[in-house]
Design an enzyme around this catalytic site. Structure first.
Site, mmCIF file in Angstrom:
data_model
loop_
_atom_site.group_PDB
_atom_site.id
_atom_site.type_symbol
_atom_site.label_atom_id
_atom_site.label_comp_id
_atom_site.label_asym_id
_atom_site.label_seq_id
_atom_site.Cartn_x
_atom_site.Cartn_y
_atom_site.Cartn_z
ATOM 1 N N GLU A 1 0.886 -1.168 0.000
ATOM 2 C CA GLU A 1 0.000 0.000 0.000
ATOM 3 C C GLU A 1 0.920 1.212 0.000
ATOM 4 O OE1 GLU A 1 -2.327 3.088 1.127
ATOM 5 O OE2 GLU A 1 -1.883 2.121 3.029
ATOM 6 N N CYS B 1 -1.216 9.612 2.104
ATOM 7 C CA CYS B 1 -0.989 9.190 0.717
ATOM 8 C C CYS B 1 -2.105 9.646 -0.213
ATOM 9 C CB CYS B 1 -0.794 7.676 0.635
ATOM 10 S SG CYS B 1 -2.195 6.739 1.229
#
Length: 329
Positions: free
Chosen positions: A220, A255
């Site tokens: 991820e 992110c």
């Protein structure tokens, strides 16, 4: 009496840990519905009872405001736990599968089996949520788990090590604290699954280590997040959402935080004016003193960001802000 020397966690220690957890997994301890439910309830109890400690550690590592810490980390972790508790029986239930005429009169079903011993390497920007969430998934699936929290958020790393030892079954769930040396020692081992959250640079290292053992990996990783602003929008709403996603979510250390804005040349000045006004509404005339904004996680990250501000193409084009205080990050 001299201080007891801290035991070094090396490749040998990592191998011993994996062997111990694999023994626990192979004995079938983690597979039962009862064990999984007990661990999930342990996490739920841990979050309820130690919420104040979690929020304080998040403030120590990132100066996260209490509301932000609760909304983005504590409540989301609670939600993940509640979902797993509610759905676990359904997830474990075998699923009927069709058979062909050639195997008549057979019957078949798909049975979900745990993979085995799982390594979770978490990151620093949401250090509690992004540690606990994959651990909840691994436990719900019936695996033994090792969690390696990020050393860049040391208060949460230490707290997780203490809390998971206190609330969960240590024969099957462990925390390893440390930095590059400890992570490297862990990656030398054969795992049945690795879940990594972080940068593409370290993601490559994780994937290369996993490839030696054909270990399945979930990466991820951070990416780029453009925002496209059309001229035919409610500009105040759009700008407030940009601010919430960029500055109000961990001061941009996420992110999915917006990286850059794409709009038309004609519309840009209007967008900039509204951004300037709404930023002041959110964080005051002197945002450096705002208690509603997280701080940068470390001096190294702070210096990296100030270097971006000082680039030739940037430094003379700052419209609002640009102040910095290394002591406050």
């Amino acid at each position: 009496m001299p201080d007891e020397k801290k035991k070094v966690f090396d490749v040998e220690s990592a191998a011993s840990l994996v062997k111990e957890l694999r023994g626990s997994f192979n004995a079938g301890k983690t597979k039962s519905y009862e064990w999984r439910i007990a661990q999930l309830k342990g996490i739920e109890k841990m979050i309820d009872e130690r919420e104040k400690d979690i929020i304080e550690a998040l403030h120590e590592d990132l100066s996260k405001p209490e509301l932000e810490a609760f909304v983005s980390e504590v409540s989301m972790s609670k939600g993940a736990c509640k979902l797993a508790l509610k759905e676990l029986g359904h997830w474990m239930k075998p699923e009927k599968a069709k058979t062909s005429m050639t195997t008549y009169p057979s019957s078949a079903e798909i049975v979900s089996e745990p993979l085995g011993v799982v390594l979770v390497i978490s990151t620093w920007n949401y250090p509690f949520l992004l540690s606990i969430d994959p651990v909840i998934g691994a436990i719900a699936a019936g695996n033994a788990v090792v969690l390696k929290p990020s050393e860049i958020a040391p208060a949460i790393s230490t707290l997780l090590s203490k809390l998971l030892e206190e609330y969960l079954d240590n024969s099957s769930i462990r925390v390893v604290e440390g930095a590059v040396a400890e992570t490297t020692a862990l990656l030398e081992q054969k795992w049945d699954k690795i879940f990594y959250t972080g940068s593409p640079r370290v993601g490559r290292i994780v994937m290369a280590a996993a490839a030696k053992h054909l270990t399945p990996v979930t990466l991820e990783l951070g990416g780029k997040c453009p925002v496209v602003v059309d001229s035919n929008v409610n500009l105040q709403v759009a700008v407030r959402r940009i601010i919430a996603g960029k500055w109000a979510c961990n001061n941009g250390q996420a992110c999915i935080a917006p990286d850059y804005v794409i709009t038309t040349k004609d519309f840009a000045p209007k967008l900039i004016d509204v951004l300037r006004h709404e930023l002041e509404e959110f964080f005051g005339k002197n945002p450096i003193e705002s208690e509603d904004m997280s701080r940068i996680v470390s001096v190294q990250h702070f210096k990296r960001l100030t270097r971006l501000l000082d680039e030739d193409e940037v430094s003379d084009k700052i419209i609002i802000g640009g102040q910095r205080d290394e002591n406050q990050l």
